[in-house]
Design a protein around this motif. Structure first.
Motif, PDB file in Angstrom:
ATOM      1  N   UNK A  23      -2.911  -4.812  -1.363  1.00 45.56           N
ATOM      2  CA  UNK A  23      -1.829  -5.790  -1.189  1.00 45.56           C
ATOM      3  C   UNK A  23      -2.259  -7.091  -1.853  1.00 45.56           C
ATOM      4  N   UNK A  24      -1.307  -7.915  -2.245  1.00 48.70           N
ATOM      5  CA  UNK A  24      -1.676  -9.164  -2.913  1.00 48.70           C
ATOM      6  C   UNK A  24      -2.192 -10.212  -1.925  1.00 48.70           C
ATOM      7  N   UNK A  72      -2.546  -9.628 -10.272  1.00 49.38           N
ATOM      8  CA  UNK A  72      -1.768  -8.828 -11.204  1.00 49.38           C
ATOM      9  C   UNK A  72      -1.419  -7.498 -10.552  1.00 49.38           C
ATOM     10  N   UNK A  73      -0.112  -7.178 -10.436  1.00 49.83           N
ATOM     11  CA  UNK A  73       0.246  -5.854  -9.911  1.00 49.83           C
ATOM     12  C   UNK A  73      -0.107  -4.786 -10.940  1.00 49.83           C
ATOM     13  N   UNK A  74      -0.777  -3.732 -10.482  1.00 46.18           N
ATOM     14  CA  UNK A  74      -1.222  -2.665 -11.369  1.00 46.18           C
ATOM     15  C   UNK A  74      -0.457  -1.373 -11.090  1.00 46.18           C
ATOM     16  N   UNK A  84      -1.272  -1.325  -5.668  1.00 43.66           N
ATOM     17  CA  UNK A  84      -2.554  -1.839  -6.163  1.00 43.66           C
ATOM     18  C   UNK A  84      -2.330  -3.161  -6.879  1.00 43.66           C
ATOM     19  N   UNK A  85      -3.139  -4.136  -6.493  1.00 40.13           N
ATOM     20  CA  UNK A  85      -3.128  -5.448  -7.118  1.00 40.13           C
ATOM     21  C   UNK A  85      -4.554  -5.806  -7.502  1.00 40.13           C
TER      22      UNK A  85
END
Length: 121
Positions: free
Chosen positions: A74-75, A85-87, A91-92
């Protein structure tokens, strides 16, 4: 073998190596993980969760700047995170720029490292 790679990676960069050593200790305190050395130094358990590298090595900055990327589920915004950065769907990647030993010892960074280890385990 990996320690030989670490020594080579930080050859001539004692200040950056000190910062790396603090970060490595924080990572390894979390539990089992494997380290690999290449263009960057990565740590993983079930999956990789932390990457450390030197950025901006120049004549004016021969030590480079230590950066650590942490994968989380989570961010987490705010200090000490420089960029999130969202991957993927869950996943961040969290970039933290570490200029000093005090920044490496920041309890907020230690908490993020713990969360990343749990995410990678």
């Amino acid at each position: 073998m990996a320690d030989d790679g670490v020594r080579e990676y930080f050859a001539g960069k004692p200040r950056s190596y000190e910062i790396f050593s603090v970060l490595r200790a924080l990572i390894e305190e979390q539990g089992d993980c494997a380290m690999s050395v290449g263009a960057q130094i990565s740590f993983g358990a079930r999956r990789k969760f932390a990457w450390i590298w030197l950025y901006n090595i120049t004549g004016a900055n021969p030590q480079g700047t230590v950066q650590i990327m942490l994968a989380l589920g989570e961010p987490h915004e705010g200090p000490p995170v420089y960029r999130v950065t969202p991957i993927g769907k869950s996943r961040w990647n969290h970039l933290v720029v570490v200029h000093t030993l005090d920044e490496a010892r920041d309890p907020r960074l230690a908490a993020l490292i713990g969360a990343a280890h749990r995410y990678g385990s």
